[in-house]
Design an enzyme around this catalytic site. Structure first.
Site, mmCIF file in Angstrom:
data_model
loop_
_atom_site.group_PDB
_atom_site.id
_atom_site.type_symbol
_atom_site.label_atom_id
_atom_site.label_comp_id
_atom_site.label_asym_id
_atom_site.label_seq_id
_atom_site.Cartn_x
_atom_site.Cartn_y
_atom_site.Cartn_z
ATOM 1 C CE LYS A 66 81.279 124.782 52.701
ATOM 2 N NZ LYS A 66 80.354 124.117 53.637
ATOM 3 C CD GLU A 209 81.341 120.750 53.874
ATOM 4 O OE1 GLU A 209 80.382 120.690 53.083
ATOM 5 O OE2 GLU A 209 81.246 121.202 55.024
#
Length: 363
Positions: A66, A209
């Site tokens: 991500k 993340e």
């Protein structure tokens, strides 16, 4: 006995050696034979959004990192190249490196889906670095050009054909062929063949993340459909800044920001954030907030605290990283990441009216 030369199997190009070259007469297309269809390029496509999950499912999904940046669609046409934000704004002038890389992909028309990112020294996408080159700080300092790289993870239109009805794996194969061996400001977001639980743990240990999963047999559908899901290492959401606590000794002249989220059609106070600020960004943010002072007697959100607060109009949207929620719906261990821009169509967190803590919802 000498062989008699064979006559040519095809007719000579010239019936008269001194005459002009002549091609055969063009025949009209047989109406019974269907013409190959071409799809017009959409002027804009709403992005497919990932639904937040606490833990990844074991089967049926392809996984990748991500990225922490701005979601963009790159429209490549013969006459122009556009870099569109989620809000539909053209930021091609702010991402010239991405535009140049798109131009090098060839003459084919296409729409690439991906994330515009700036990377730190460890190779991790960093939203603060992106903001310093592009966001509120960049805009006010005159530095509107970002060296961002686009991490491409989907291809939704290519060479006259709309691919949204094609399954994800097929779109992915086309994207890989398109970007194979390319070293530019448009890179392929690599799929990772690993157990998603172990992958998430590894991503968190590296300070990333989180991870994103996509159903392998899904078509491209705009919005949160569940076809795409995300699992985060640390929660990060968007909140309105509704005030600040002034401080003489702190960076920018404020000690903390007061934040708000939606509850139904109204805003409610969800706590404050006092860490994550950098000196230059703090100074610009304080100047911006002082231009948005709240002129009414009652604050923009119900507030029963005792701190001295300078209230501002709820127009600035901050991306906030946090670990959890308290029992009274306040952010725990919050850290400021940067301002979101209206053109990015940032979603402001929405509290569930019945249970308190909820999910993000569009403004």
């Amino acid at each position: 006995m000498a062989k008699v030369p064979r006559p040519p199997r095809s007719k000579p190009l010239l019936t008269d050696e001194g005459g002009q070259l002549q091609s055969s007469r063009v025949r009209k297309r047989n109406p019974a034979q269907p013409a190959l269809p071409f799809d017009p390029m959409p002027d804009r496509v709403g992005p497919a959004l990932a639904l937040l999950k606490q833990s990844p499912p074991a089967k049926g999904y392809s996984w990748e990192v991500k990225w922490d940046g701005y979601r963009v669609h790159v429209h490549v046409e013969a006459s122009r190249i556009r870099v569109l934000t989620r809000g539909g704004y053209d930021w091609s002038h702010r991402f010239p490196s991405i535009v140049d890389a798109a131009r090098e992909l060839g003459p084919a028309s296409m729409i690439l889906d991906g994330e515009a990112c700036v990377f730190d020294e460890q190779g991790r996408s960093d939203f603060n670095l992106l903001q310093s080159s592009l966001g509120a700080v960049g805009r006010r300092s005159g530095n509107l050009v970002s060296p961002a790289t686009m991490m491409a993870f989907d291809l939704i239109y290519f060479d006259g054909h709309d691919l949204r009805g094609l399954e994800y794996l097929s779109r992915r194969h086309l994207l890989e062929d398109l970007l194979q061996g390319k070293e530019s400001a448009i890179r392929l977001s690599e799929e990772i063949d690993a157990d998603p639980v172990e992958l998430l743990d590894h991503a968190c240990s590296l300070g990333l993340e989180g991870i994103v999963g996509k159903k392998r047999d899904s078509v491209y559908r705009s919005g949160k459909t569940g076809d795409w899901i995300k699992c985060k290492c640390v929660q990060s959401e968007a909140f309105f800044i509704v005030g600040y606590e002034p401080s003489v000794g702190a960076l920018g002249g404020f000690g903390s920001l007061l934040l708000a989220a939606y509850r139904g059609d109204h805003l409610t106070y969800v706590g404050s954030v006092g860490t994550g600020f950098k000196e230059r960004a703090s100074l610009v943010l304080r100047t911006t907030m002082d231009k948005l002072l709240w002129r009414r007697k009652q604050p923009p959100v119900p507030y029963s605290g005792k701190r001295k607060v300078v209230w501002i109009q709820p127009t600035l949207i901050a991306e906030i990283e946090y670990r959890a929620w308290t029992s009274d719906n306040k952010l725990r261990h919050a850290s400021y990441k940067g301002l979101r821009e209206v053109q990015d169509n940032a979603e402001v967190y929405r509290l569930d009216e019945n249970e308190g803590v909820g999910t993000r919802s569009a403004r």
